[in-house]
Design a protein around this motif. Structure first.
Motif, PDB file in Angstrom:
ATOM      1  N   ASP A 177     -68.881  63.643 -18.577  1.00  0.00           N
ATOM      2  CA  ASP A 177     -67.878  63.499 -19.633  1.00  0.00           C
ATOM      3  C   ASP A 177     -66.479  63.452 -19.013  1.00  0.00           C
ATOM      4  OD1 ASP A 177     -66.025  63.990 -21.768  1.00  0.00           O
ATOM      5  OD2 ASP A 177     -67.663  64.852 -22.941  1.00  0.00           O
ATOM      6  N   PRO A 178     -65.729  62.370 -19.182  1.00  0.00           N
ATOM      7  CA  PRO A 178     -64.418  62.241 -18.544  1.00  0.00           C
ATOM      8  C   PRO A 178     -63.374  63.206 -19.077  1.00  0.00           C
ATOM      9  CG  PRO A 178     -64.787  60.417 -20.054  1.00  0.00           C
ATOM     10  CD  PRO A 178     -66.087  61.164 -19.954  1.00  0.00           C
ATOM     11  N   SER A 179     -63.634  63.834 -20.219  1.00  0.00           N
ATOM     12  CA  SER A 179     -62.670  64.785 -20.761  1.00  0.00           C
ATOM     13  C   SER A 179     -62.773  66.160 -20.102  1.00  0.00           C
ATOM     14  CB  SER A 179     -62.855  64.931 -22.278  1.00  0.00           C
ATOM     15  OG  SER A 179     -64.051  65.624 -22.580  1.00  0.00           O
ATOM     16  N   PHE A 180     -63.835  66.394 -19.343  1.00  0.00           N
ATOM     17  CA  PHE A 180     -64.023  67.700 -18.704  1.00  0.00           C
ATOM     18  C   PHE A 180     -63.125  67.833 -17.479  1.00  0.00           C
ATOM     19  CE2 PHE A 180     -68.697  68.301 -20.259  1.00  0.00           C
ATOM     20  CZ  PHE A 180     -68.227  68.385 -21.562  1.00  0.00           C
ATOM     21  N   GLU A 181     -62.744  69.064 -17.159  1.00  0.00           N
ATOM     22  CA  GLU A 181     -61.903  69.328 -15.982  1.00  0.00           C
ATOM     23  C   GLU A 181     -62.672  69.086 -14.686  1.00  0.00           C
ATOM     24  OE1 GLU A 181     -59.484  72.555 -18.653  1.00  0.00           O
ATOM     25  OE2 GLU A 181     -60.837  73.272 -17.094  1.00  0.00           O
ATOM     26  N   ILE A 182     -63.977  69.262 -14.753  1.00  0.00           N
ATOM     27  CA  ILE A 182     -64.876  68.835 -13.680  1.00  0.00           C
ATOM     28  C   ILE A 182     -65.816  67.793 -14.276  1.00  0.00           C
ATOM     29  CG2 ILE A 182     -66.897  69.483 -12.310  1.00  0.00           C
ATOM     30  CD1 ILE A 182     -65.636  72.145 -11.786  1.00  0.00           C
ATOM     31  N   ASN A 183     -65.992  66.683 -13.593  1.00  0.00           N
ATOM     32  CA  ASN A 183     -67.090  65.788 -13.946  1.00  0.00           C
ATOM     33  C   ASN A 183     -67.591  65.117 -12.675  1.00  0.00           C
ATOM     34  OD1 ASN A 183     -65.858  63.083 -13.579  1.00  0.00           O
ATOM     35  ND2 ASN A 183     -64.588  63.653 -15.333  1.00  0.00           N
ATOM     36  N   ILE A 184     -68.769  64.564 -12.761  1.00  0.00           N
ATOM     37  CA  ILE A 184     -69.445  64.028 -11.586  1.00  0.00           C
ATOM     38  C   ILE A 184     -68.621  62.936 -10.917  1.00  0.00           C
ATOM     39  CG2 ILE A 184     -71.450  62.662 -10.887  1.00  0.00           C
ATOM     40  CD1 ILE A 184     -73.119  64.346 -12.852  1.00  0.00           C
ATOM     41  N   GLU A 185     -67.973  62.109 -11.705  1.00  0.00           N
ATOM     42  CA  GLU A 185     -67.208  60.999 -11.119  1.00  0.00           C
ATOM     43  C   GLU A 185     -66.006  61.508 -10.331  1.00  0.00           C
ATOM     44  OE1 GLU A 185     -68.363  57.960 -10.949  1.00  0.00           O
ATOM     45  OE2 GLU A 185     -70.090  58.812 -11.987  1.00  0.00           O
ATOM     46  N   LYS A 186     -65.297  62.506 -10.852  1.00  0.00           N
ATOM     47  CA  LYS A 186     -64.169  63.089 -10.122  1.00  0.00           C
ATOM     48  C   LYS A 186     -64.638  63.719  -8.814  1.00  0.00           C
ATOM     49  CE  LYS A 186     -61.428  64.280 -14.235  1.00  0.00           C
ATOM     50  NZ  LYS A 186     -60.887  65.402 -15.043  1.00  0.00           N
ATOM     51  N   ALA A 187     -65.833  64.279  -8.811  1.00  0.00           N
ATOM     52  CA  ALA A 187     -66.339  64.980  -7.643  1.00  0.00           C
ATOM     53  C   ALA A 187     -66.686  64.045  -6.489  1.00  0.00           C
ATOM     54  CB  ALA A 187     -67.571  65.799  -8.024  1.00  0.00           C
ATOM     55  N   ARG A 188     -67.026  62.804  -6.788  1.00  0.00           N
ATOM     56  CA  ARG A 188     -67.520  61.905  -5.741  1.00  0.00           C
ATOM     57  C   ARG A 188     -66.471  61.611  -4.676  1.00  0.00           C
ATOM     58  NH1 ARG A 188     -72.480  60.241  -7.446  1.00  0.00           N
ATOM     59  NH2 ARG A 188     -72.793  60.078  -9.709  1.00  0.00           N
ATOM     60  N   GLY A 189     -65.196  61.722  -5.004  1.00  0.00           N
ATOM     61  CA  GLY A 189     -64.152  61.423  -4.037  1.00  0.00           C
ATOM     62  C   GLY A 189     -63.878  62.533  -3.044  1.00  0.00           C
TER      63      GLY A 189
END
Length: 287
Positions: free
Chosen positions: A23-35
């Motif tokens: 979910d892009p609204s979360f402060e952590i999400n899988i996509e943000k973590a990949r970088g």
């Protein structure tokens, strides 16, 4: 950047909102973590104080389904499981295998109120006989005893019987921000003396006594306090992403590069690497 975060409520939030860890609204999400070059995230399955008995077990199982369905697990990106609230055991040590078979790495003994184990930060109870049994059982199972959220009485009782290093997954320094959820200098030194670790948290009321004035820069004051008490090899990060209330100048996981740069300038790249990754990684490798 290498990052090891000791606490987030993202899995609970995804379950509660019928969403996913992407979910892009979360402060952590899988996509943000990949970088992030190397990322380990301890995901807490939160058991609020109003849940007891079978209701607590059912909530754990519901959150566990979300965790298993969505978690990120590669050689460089790993989500690990913890539980926030000993009520998950429904008052029986016979439920401890519920944690061991699901590879739970840490159990926060209470939330803010009193449960079957003892007293949270906003209650007056001490560690119960069942709580003592649970501490011994967790240690035997190599599950970290998490003392965040405990009141001072229960903290004292736990430290008197603990035989292994303890963890405070998300607590700051009470001398910097006066909250019962933060640790006193003596408590900090006790955790350090066990070989335990402490995760700095970003919740505004634990960063600054005046939560409206909280800034991510307040982390430096807390970190400095811990370091001056001998915490260089024991201080970690425990964000409370998707559970706490962040300062207005902080968005979430995407801003961790700013925090890293801030710490490197205030302390050193070597100390920052310990706080951001090495100390937590070493703790769990040796647990």
């Amino acid at each position: 950047m290498r990052l090891f975060d000791l606490h987030c409520d993202t899995v609970f939030r995804a379950n509660d909102e019928n969403s996913t860890l992407s979910d892009p609204s979360f402060e952590i999400n899988i996509e943000k973590a990949r970088g992030i070059e190397q990322y380990d995230q301890l995901c807490a399955l939160w058991i609020p104080d109003e849940y007891r008995g079978e209701d607590a077990v059912r909530l754990f199982q519901d959150c566990l389904k979300v965790y298993r369905r969505d978690r990120l697990f590669t050689d460089t990106h790993r989500m690990h499981l913890s539980v926030e609230g000993g009520a998950v055991l429904a008052g029986s040590i016979e439920n401890l295998p519920l944690l061991t078979k699901n590879h739970v790495r840490a159990l926060t003994l209470t939330w803010n109120g009193e449960n079957e184990l003892g007293g949270g930060a906003y209650s007056e109870a001490s560690l119960s006989d069942f709580g003592r049994e649970v501490v011994y059982g967790l240690e035997d199972a190599h599950i970290a005893v998490d003392v965040s959220h405990l009141n001072d009485l229960t903290f004292r009782d736990v430290m008197r019987i603990a035989k292994r290093p303890v963890i405070a997954t998300h607590s700051n320094a009470r001398a910097v921000a006066d909250s019962p959820r933060n640790l006193t200098d003596d408590q900090i030194k006790e955790i350090i003396s066990t070989g335990g670790v402490i995760g700095l948290t970003y919740h505004n009321a634990f960063l600054n006594t005046d939560e409206d004035k909280a800034s991510i820069g307040d982390l430096l004051f807390h970190a400095d306090r811990f370091l001056n008490l001998g915490g260089e090899d024991h201080l970690c990060l425990g964000s409370d992403f998707d559970g706490g209330v962040l300062p207005r100048d902080f968005r979430g996981l995407e801003d961790m590069y700013k925090v890293e740069e801030m710490f490197q300038k205030a302390f050193s790249p070597e100390i920052t690497e310990k706080i951001f990754y090495k100390n937590a990684d070493k703790f769990f490798r040796n647990l």
